[in-house]
Design a protein around this motif. Structure first.
Motif, mmCIF file in Angstrom:
data_model
loop_
_atom_site.group_PDB
_atom_site.id
_atom_site.type_symbol
_atom_site.label_atom_id
_atom_site.label_comp_id
_atom_site.label_asym_id
_atom_site.label_seq_id
_atom_site.Cartn_x
_atom_site.Cartn_y
_atom_site.Cartn_z
ATOM 1 N N ASP A 1 9.406 -9.491 71.083
ATOM 2 C CA ASP A 1 9.326 -8.504 69.999
ATOM 3 C C ASP A 1 10.345 -8.747 68.885
ATOM 4 O O ASP A 1 10.249 -8.145 67.818
ATOM 5 C CB ASP A 1 9.548 -7.094 70.562
ATOM 6 N N LYS A 2 11.305 -9.600 69.143
ATOM 7 C CA LYS A 2 12.441 -9.763 68.237
ATOM 8 C C LYS A 2 12.017 -10.203 66.836
ATOM 9 O O LYS A 2 12.420 -9.600 65.835
ATOM 10 C CB LYS A 2 13.444 -10.757 68.815
ATOM 11 N N THR A 3 11.202 -11.235 66.720
ATOM 12 C CA THR A 3 10.801 -11.737 65.400
ATOM 13 C C THR A 3 10.008 -10.688 64.637
ATOM 14 O O THR A 3 10.239 -10.473 63.443
ATOM 15 C CB THR A 3 9.966 -13.031 65.548
ATOM 16 N N ARG A 4 9.111 -10.008 65.323
ATOM 17 C CA ARG A 4 8.293 -8.988 64.675
ATOM 18 C C ARG A 4 9.162 -7.835 64.165
ATOM 19 O O ARG A 4 8.969 -7.335 63.059
ATOM 20 C CB ARG A 4 7.238 -8.484 65.676
ATOM 21 N N LEU A 5 10.155 -7.435 64.948
ATOM 22 C CA LEU A 5 11.064 -6.374 64.525
ATOM 23 C C LEU A 5 11.912 -6.827 63.334
ATOM 24 O O LEU A 5 12.059 -6.100 62.355
ATOM 25 C CB LEU A 5 11.960 -5.948 65.685
ATOM 26 N N GLN A 6 12.453 -8.032 63.426
ATOM 27 C CA GLN A 6 13.259 -8.561 62.318
ATOM 28 C C GLN A 6 12.426 -8.635 61.036
ATOM 29 O O GLN A 6 12.907 -8.288 59.956
ATOM 30 C CB GLN A 6 13.810 -9.947 62.661
ATOM 31 N N ASP A 7 11.178 -9.082 61.157
ATOM 32 C CA ASP A 7 10.297 -9.175 59.985
ATOM 33 C C ASP A 7 10.038 -7.797 59.372
ATOM 34 O O ASP A 7 10.013 -7.650 58.149
ATOM 35 C CB ASP A 7 8.963 -9.832 60.351
ATOM 36 N N ALA A 8 9.848 -6.796 60.219
ATOM 37 C CA ALA A 8 9.588 -5.442 59.711
ATOM 38 C C ALA A 8 10.803 -4.898 58.972
ATOM 39 O O ALA A 8 10.671 -4.289 57.898
ATOM 40 C CB ALA A 8 9.207 -4.513 60.861
#
Length: 170
Positions: A9-16
Motif C-alpha cells: 500500500d505504500k506507493t499508492r498512499l505516497q502517490d495520494a
C-alpha cells in the motif's frame, strides 16, 4: 509513519499524498498499517491541504481504524459466495417483492420454475398470478396478505402452470 505502512500500500498512499500536495486537492484512501506484532490494521484516511497564496501550509485530515469493518465485509463476502453456491447447486428460485410498489424481481431459477422469460415477466402481481394454477390463486393471495398484516414470513406451496401446460410444484 510510512515505515509502518504495508509494503503493498505504500506507493499508492505516497502517490495520494503527493497528488494532494501538488494539485491542492483532497484525498480519500484506505491502506494497511503493520503493527509491531505483525498484525494488520486497516485505515481509512481523508484529508486536505490548506494553502495560502497557492502555497501548501499544512495538511489536515482524519484516520479511522476500519479493521473490524474489513473483517465483517470479508465474512459477508464469504457468506454471499456460499449462499450463491447453494442457490446454484439447488437451483433455488429467489425473489424480492417490494410491498409498497408491488413489484417483484426474480433470479433466473425463479423464471425457469415459473416458465417465464425475463422479457415476459414485467414484475407485477398480475404477471406472477397468471402463472399460478387457478385453484391455488386465492390461497396464495390470502397467505401473502396475512403475512403482510402480521409482519411474518410466508411459507407457500403452489402449482405453476407453464405455457405448455406442464405443472411445476413450487
Amino acid at each position: 509513519f510510512l515505515a509502518f505502512v504495508h509494503p503493498e500500500d505504500k506507493t499508492r498512499l505516497q502517490d495520494a499524498i503527493e497528488d494532494s500536495f501538488l494539485n491542492q486537492k483532497k484525498f480519500d484512501i484506505e491502506y494497511r498499517l503493520l503493527a509491531e506484532d505483525g498484525s494488520e490494521r486497516y485505515i481509512a484516511a481523508k484529508g486536505n491541504v490548506i494553502c495560502e497564496n497557492g502555497i501548501v501550509k499544512e495538511m489536515v485530515g482524519v484516520a479511522l481504524n476500519i479493521s473490524n469493518q474489513k473483517v465483517l465485509e470479508e465474512e459477508l463476502r464469504t457468506k454471499n459466495e456460499m449462499l450463491n453456491m447453494a442457490i446454484e447447486a439447488g437451483e433455488i428460485g429467489v425473489f424480492e417483492w417490494e410491498v409498497d410498489t408491488r413489484k417483484t424481481k426474480w433470479n433466473g431459477f425463479m423464471h425457469q420454475h415459473l416458465g417465464l422469460s425475463v422479457e415476459a415477466f414485467d414484475g407485477t402481481d398480475e404477471s406472477f398470478t397468471r402463472q399460478v394454477h387457478p385453484d391455488d390463486r386465492v390461497s396464495i393471495l390470502k397467505a401473502v396478505e396475512k403475512s403482510i398484516e402480521q409482519g411474518k414470513p410466508v411459507d407457500l406451496e403452489y402449482r405453476a402452470v407453464l405455457s405448455d401446460q406442464t405443472v411445476n410444484y413450487i
